[in-house]
Design a protein around this motif. Sequence first.
Motif, PDB file in Angstrom:
ATOM      1  N   GLU A  26     -11.429 -11.039  29.399  1.00  0.00           N
ATOM      2  CA  GLU A  26      -9.511 -10.703  29.743  1.00  0.00           C
ATOM      3  C   GLU A  26      -8.986 -10.580  28.410  1.00  0.00           C
ATOM      4  O   GLU A  26      -9.411 -11.320  27.102  1.00  0.00           O
ATOM      5  CB  GLU A  26      -8.590 -11.333  30.482  1.00  0.00           C
ATOM      6  N   LEU A  27      -8.148 -10.267  27.815  1.00  0.00           N
ATOM      7  CA  LEU A  27      -7.513  -9.509  26.894  1.00  0.00           C
ATOM      8  C   LEU A  27      -5.990 -10.683  26.496  1.00  0.00           C
ATOM      9  O   LEU A  27      -5.977 -11.118  28.058  1.00  0.00           O
ATOM     10  CB  LEU A  27      -6.045  -8.500  26.769  1.00  0.00           C
ATOM     11  N   ARG A  28      -5.952 -11.588  25.947  1.00  0.00           N
ATOM     12  CA  ARG A  28      -4.608 -12.468  26.272  1.00  0.00           C
ATOM     13  C   ARG A  28      -3.577 -12.077  26.490  1.00  0.00           C
ATOM     14  O   ARG A  28      -2.585 -10.614  26.342  1.00  0.00           O
ATOM     15  CB  ARG A  28      -5.066 -13.671  24.898  1.00  0.00           C
ATOM     16  N   GLU A  29      -3.475 -12.727  27.408  1.00  0.00           N
ATOM     17  CA  GLU A  29      -1.490 -12.119  27.623  1.00  0.00           C
ATOM     18  C   GLU A  29      -0.341 -11.546  26.516  1.00  0.00           C
ATOM     19  O   GLU A  29       0.260 -10.825  26.719  1.00  0.00           O
ATOM     20  CB  GLU A  29      -0.565 -12.745  28.771  1.00  0.00           C
ATOM     21  N   ASP A  30      -0.695 -12.102  25.516  1.00  0.00           N
ATOM     22  CA  ASP A  30       0.170 -12.528  24.466  1.00  0.00           C
ATOM     23  C   ASP A  30       0.269 -11.885  23.797  1.00  0.00           C
ATOM     24  O   ASP A  30      -0.212 -10.835  22.669  1.00  0.00           O
ATOM     25  CB  ASP A  30       1.082 -13.503  24.058  1.00  0.00           C
ATOM     26  N   ALA A  31      -1.641 -10.599  23.540  1.00  0.00           N
ATOM     27  CA  ALA A  31      -2.321 -10.099  22.176  1.00  0.00           C
ATOM     28  C   ALA A  31      -1.134  -8.228  22.159  1.00  0.00           C
ATOM     29  O   ALA A  31      -0.939  -8.280  20.933  1.00  0.00           O
ATOM     30  CB  ALA A  31      -3.622  -9.997  22.661  1.00  0.00           C
ATOM     31  N   VAL A  32      -0.854  -7.507  23.573  1.00  0.00           N
ATOM     32  CA  VAL A  32      -0.323  -6.438  23.414  1.00  0.00           C
ATOM     33  C   VAL A  32       1.268  -6.932  22.878  1.00  0.00           C
ATOM     34  O   VAL A  32       1.253  -5.572  22.212  1.00  0.00           O
ATOM     35  CB  VAL A  32      -0.170  -6.213  25.321  1.00  0.00           C
ATOM     36  N   GLU A  33       1.580  -7.541  22.950  1.00  0.00           N
ATOM     37  CA  GLU A  33       3.295  -8.123  22.396  1.00  0.00           C
ATOM     38  C   GLU A  33       2.846  -8.062  21.007  1.00  0.00           C
ATOM     39  O   GLU A  33       3.800  -7.625  20.369  1.00  0.00           O
ATOM     40  CB  GLU A  33       3.464  -8.660  23.541  1.00  0.00           C
ATOM     41  N   LEU A  34       2.403  -9.020  20.610  1.00  0.00           N
ATOM     42  CA  LEU A  34       2.047  -9.629  18.945  1.00  0.00           C
ATOM     43  C   LEU A  34       1.842  -8.083  18.506  1.00  0.00           C
ATOM     44  O   LEU A  34       2.176  -8.054  17.260  1.00  0.00           O
ATOM     45  CB  LEU A  34       0.850 -10.619  19.205  1.00  0.00           C
ATOM     46  N   ILE A  35       0.712  -7.601  18.911  1.00  0.00           N
ATOM     47  CA  ILE A  35       0.334  -6.298  18.289  1.00  0.00           C
ATOM     48  C   ILE A  35       1.570  -5.363  18.304  1.00  0.00           C
ATOM     49  O   ILE A  35       1.983  -4.679  16.740  1.00  0.00           O
ATOM     50  CB  ILE A  35      -0.988  -5.102  19.054  1.00  0.00           C
ATOM     51  N   ALA A  36       2.093  -4.643  18.927  1.00  0.00           N
ATOM     52  CA  ALA A  36       3.272  -3.950  18.978  1.00  0.00           C
ATOM     53  C   ALA A  36       4.109  -4.554  18.029  1.00  0.00           C
ATOM     54  O   ALA A  36       5.339  -3.853  17.502  1.00  0.00           O
ATOM     55  CB  ALA A  36       3.859  -4.224  20.454  1.00  0.00           C
ATOM     56  N   ARG A  37       4.672  -6.161  18.421  1.00  0.00           N
ATOM     57  CA  ARG A  37       5.398  -6.667  16.911  1.00  0.00           C
ATOM     58  C   ARG A  37       4.832  -6.838  16.005  1.00  0.00           C
ATOM     59  O   ARG A  37       5.869  -6.313  14.761  1.00  0.00           O
ATOM     60  CB  ARG A  37       5.613  -7.654  17.227  1.00  0.00           C
ATOM     61  N   LEU A  38       3.594  -6.399  15.151  1.00  0.00           N
ATOM     62  CA  LEU A  38       3.377  -6.145  14.567  1.00  0.00           C
ATOM     63  C   LEU A  38       3.615  -4.965  13.195  1.00  0.00           C
ATOM     64  O   LEU A  38       3.660  -4.712  12.596  1.00  0.00           O
ATOM     65  CB  LEU A  38       1.727  -6.833  14.128  1.00  0.00           C
ATOM     66  N   LYS A  39       3.631  -4.070  14.702  1.00  0.00           N
ATOM     67  CA  LYS A  39       3.398  -2.737  14.343  1.00  0.00           C
ATOM     68  C   LYS A  39       4.806  -2.326  14.014  1.00  0.00           C
ATOM     69  O   LYS A  39       5.086  -1.253  12.853  1.00  0.00           O
ATOM     70  CB  LYS A  39       2.822  -1.776  15.086  1.00  0.00           C
ATOM     71  N   ALA A  40       5.563  -3.002  14.897  1.00  0.00           N
ATOM     72  CA  ALA A  40       7.160  -2.931  14.677  1.00  0.00           C
ATOM     73  C   ALA A  40       7.444  -3.303  13.221  1.00  0.00           C
ATOM     74  O   ALA A  40       8.605  -2.579  12.687  1.00  0.00           O
ATOM     75  CB  ALA A  40       7.727  -3.013  15.663  1.00  0.00           C
ATOM     76  N   GLN A  41       6.924  -4.282  12.452  1.00  0.00           N
ATOM     77  CA  GLN A  41       7.204  -4.263  11.537  1.00  0.00           C
ATOM     78  C   GLN A  41       6.328  -4.192  10.170  1.00  0.00           C
ATOM     79  O   GLN A  41       6.483  -3.969   9.440  1.00  0.00           O
ATOM     80  CB  GLN A  41       7.100  -5.937  11.119  1.00  0.00           C
ATOM     81  N   GLY A  42       5.957  -3.109  10.733  1.00  0.00           N
ATOM     82  CA  GLY A  42       5.157  -1.740   9.513  1.00  0.00           C
ATOM     83  C   GLY A  42       4.437  -2.357   8.869  1.00  0.00           C
ATOM     84  O   GLY A  42       3.546  -2.141   8.523  1.00  0.00           O
ATOM     85  N   LYS A  43       3.433  -3.459   9.818  1.00  0.00           N
ATOM     86  CA  LYS A  43       2.465  -3.991   9.455  1.00  0.00           C
ATOM     87  C   LYS A  43       1.228  -3.162   9.674  1.00  0.00           C
ATOM     88  O   LYS A  43       1.072  -2.758  11.320  1.00  0.00           O
ATOM     89  CB  LYS A  43       1.478  -5.287   9.763  1.00  0.00           C
ATOM     90  N   GLN A  44      -0.189  -2.824   9.188  1.00  0.00           N
ATOM     91  CA  GLN A  44      -0.730  -2.731   9.940  1.00  0.00           C
ATOM     92  C   GLN A  44      -2.089  -3.598  10.050  1.00  0.00           C
ATOM     93  O   GLN A  44      -2.345  -4.524   9.286  1.00  0.00           O
ATOM     94  CB  GLN A  44      -1.996  -1.646   8.217  1.00  0.00           C
ATOM     95  N   VAL A  45      -2.792  -2.417  11.212  1.00  0.00           N
ATOM     96  CA  VAL A  45      -3.759  -4.216  12.520  1.00  0.00           C
ATOM     97  C   VAL A  45      -5.109  -3.448  12.537  1.00  0.00           C
ATOM     98  O   VAL A  45      -4.797  -2.398  12.339  1.00  0.00           O
ATOM     99  CB  VAL A  45      -2.348  -3.971  13.431  1.00  0.00           C
TER     100      VAL A  45
END
Length: 843
Positions: free
Chosen positions: A643-662
């Motif tokens: 299972e995905l971690r509950e906060d994984a989706v939110e973290l990826i979204a936050r990093l992308k919003a900051q202009g980070k490459q993931v």
Amino acid sequence: MQQTCFHCGQAIPEGDLILKPIEGEERSFCCHGCASVCEVIYESGMQSFYQRTPEGELLSPPPAPNKDIEFYDYDEVQEQYVNELGDRREITLMSETIHCAACVWLIEHTLAKTDGILMARVNFTNKQIKLRWDNSKVKLSDIIKTLNSIGYDATPYDASVSEAATKKANRDLLYRLGFAGFAMMNAMWFSVALYTGANEDPEYRNYFHWIQLVIATITLAYSGKPFFQGAMTSLKGRTVGMDVSISLGMLTTYLYSVWVTLHPENVGDVYFDTLIDFMFLLLIGRYLEAISKNKAVDASRRLMELQPKVARSLQDGEEKIVPVRALIKGMQILVKPGEQFPVDGQVIKGEGLVNESMLSGESREVRKQTGSKVAAGTLNVDGSMMVEVESILQNTQLGRIVHMVEEAQGSKAPIQCTADKIMPWFVTVTLSLAAFSFVFWLFNADIEFAIMTATAVLIITCPCAFGLATPMAIAVASGVSARHGILVKNGTVLETLRDMDHFVFDKTGTLTKGKMQLARFEAENHLSPAGKKATFKAVASIENRSEHSLAQALVDSICQQEDLRVSQLQEVEHFKAFPGKGVTGTVEGEKWHIGTARWFEEEDIELSFDLREHTLQRAQKAQTAVWVAKNAKVQGVLYLEDELREDAVELIARLKAQGKQVTLLSGDLQVVAQQVAEKLGGMNVIAEVLPEDKNTTIQGLQSNGEKVVMIGDGINDAPALVRADVGIALGSGTDVSMESADIVLMNNQLLSVDTAIALSNRTLRTVKQNIASSIAYNIIMVPLAMSGALTPLIAAITMPLSSLVVIGNAARIRSFFSKKAMRKRQAVHQVSESARSSKAPLV
């Protein structure tokens, strides 16, 4: 006839004769201390000192060096302070005589010239010296003697001894402060008398001047001693610290006032009251600075206090209270409800809930039962448990965390290294400006005004604020973050993390929960039900020897499905792990392979076409295939899903919003990794990589000019964690991954990656504010002092204030984890998420 010492005049004991050439003539001394003092006297051109010594009066020889210092060379002694007793060793020394940024420079440069010392790093904030040396080339006692020779007493760091030494130093400072305050009040009465008319009468004027001289002399000798000691240490090391300028200012004021007192026929004022006043104010500033620094960086001390000092030992069935230090591995202790675990160990009897918030930052309680691991400092909530001791004191998980926090507090960020290069020139410029001010006003005013102006310049300039700007911020940030489940092992990352532009995530155990469940076992046609059961038991037995999260998931799933206990698993021989590929082991004479399809092909194990097709279909559901073979013959394929971690989706979204490459980096099949990436909202995918490929991948990204952060949890992630510019490991991962990382998320919350970035922003902003304030202070105050607009008294008030401003600003970082600040950050992210959702196209 018995020889006498040239310096102190005392008889030289037989066998203790020291010969040393002084100005071309060989002299006899009773000890190295007398020889060194004599050499310094002659080098300074003060040999007339011996002619002024009263005939027949013996001088006291300097205190002898600690005779027990050689004991520190014994391995039995060093093992209390050193982790590994090889040729290359590391130790932390404590020196209470470190009190300014120039001390840091002097110690580091002196030790750097010593053969055999590999690294010497001084922590200004907690007065510690981190040392790495080659024990085959230089002994620890010789290193300590080298430090003694430049004026710094040093002993191996011990938390309790260090705290006692800090209290003693602060108490000594308080006594000197109190004496200066008492002297100031008494000197003030005579100053009031002089200012209100006594100055007009030569007889009263001269009388009051002599009384003030006596008070000022005693105060200068006692309360001013710390400044003079610091100045002598600096000059002995052929450098200049801030105490040199302060001591010079005090002596100039004192000597001029003495000259006026001794020549009453000359019209002039004495400044004994001013001297005592700014001595009192300087001591207030130094005392407040010491107290503030202790409060700002005592996070590691508070963490260590969570570990009990005594335990309930069970010996021959009897319960005895013993010191934790007396416990050894394998002993049994009893921990009752409401008590903290004093050691790291394994529960062998009993069960109950344990509060592990002091390690993880999470308030959720964890149930422990027979076989569960417990950590020192955690709280036993409601059950009585018998625990087998595995490690104590600094070897516990808590002890290692404290050590890592202290390491981070002592590490130097790039911006601090720049500041350190400036420090040696700071006081030299100050002395030059003071000399220029004195000469200028001597010709444009009078000698009194020139002396007071030069003294104000000497006192007003303060390199301490500049030197404290970075280490204080890093010390506070790393300490407070550790208490909230984010362990920063290297303070440098607090400056660099905010500038990272590429975040690379391991999949299993990092973006996913790492608690995979056995979804299905697809067996070969030839395998009977009994054969399936035997295969399950063999796989569980072999995988139980592995640390990989997939292995533990297999063991847990099989034991639950087959109703097996760990104690019922089979004996395994010739176990071997192949990182990123699989494991092998022999059970009851049969050799088993458990791992990936690619690895099986490398081992020339034939894979059936039907099972290959089946694995491709399961990959579309993001299920991971684990192939099983006995004696090089495939038995079937185990399918695991996570299972995905509950906060994984939110973290990826936050990093992308900051202009980070993931990027998702995984050893799984491309199709499995791609499915996971899509569930996470889309990201780059690099799949089917071996551990060495992960390392090479990170290196390739860096070669393209990218600043890379690697987030992982397994043994196979360790090389990549080391290679990355910043490595972040989860606390639930392996010991190897945590040792390899710069930051460890003890709370196992992925969103803490974003929190760490925000903390990096806050820390660097604080450092810049501190540097800006210290520079602005000197730019504004030094010209005012040179112009004569500031008196030495005002200078003494404002100088310590600049350091206190820096310390207070750094201490504000503690509010970063306050409930109000966390709610505010969460609200900002929610607004950003809403904005992104509103812009999303309708489907």
